[in-house]
Design a protein around this motif. Structure first.
Motif: not given
Length: 134
Positions: A46-51, A53-55, A16-17
């Motif tokens: 950031x965008x990818x982190x939110x996608x 973690x929050x789906x 997941x990097x």
């Protein structure tokens, strides 16, 4: 099939990097696929982190809040300020995401296109789930 100029299927590596385009379609798709590779920073919002973690899906627009979420590296590489993106989730694991924009033609994105995009992603996730079960 949903009225976009270009789209990509992006997979996330097991650690997941990193996010990298596996398939791209549309205008200049070969170049777009090659350039679509980004490190993922799970520590900073950031965008990818939110996608991941929050789906949730995003319609990124040309406003300050969305542009900060995207970050300069992604903006510079994609050359676009407005796009759709949605996670690909199988079970409880996000394995990647879909991306779509209308950057080459400059046509604006709209509510109907966003709903069509999200529906397409839902159907794709269902198909991937069944393929994985085989």
């Amino acid at each position: 099939g949903i009225g976009m100029d270009r789209a990509a299927l992006i997979f996330i590596n097991p650690a997941r990097t990193e996010a990298r385009a596996k398939i791209a379609v549309g205008i200049d798709s070969e170049e777009f696929q090659t350039e679509f590779a980004f490190n993922i920073d799970m520590q900073t919002p950031n965008l990818m982190q939110k996608m991941l973690t929050k789906n949730i899906s995003f319609w990124i627009q040309d406003n300050e809040e969305d542009q900060q979420l995207v970050g300069k590296n992604i903006k510079n590489t994609l050359g676009v300020k407005s796009f759709f993106t949605s996670p690909i989730t199988i079970g409880d694991k996000t394995i990647g995401f879909f991306y779509a924009d209308r950057q080459p033609s400059g046509r604006p994105l709209d509510d109907e296109s966003y709903e069509s995009f999200k529906h397409f992603v839902q159907e794709a996730c269902i198909a991937l789930k069944f393929i994985k079960q085989q």
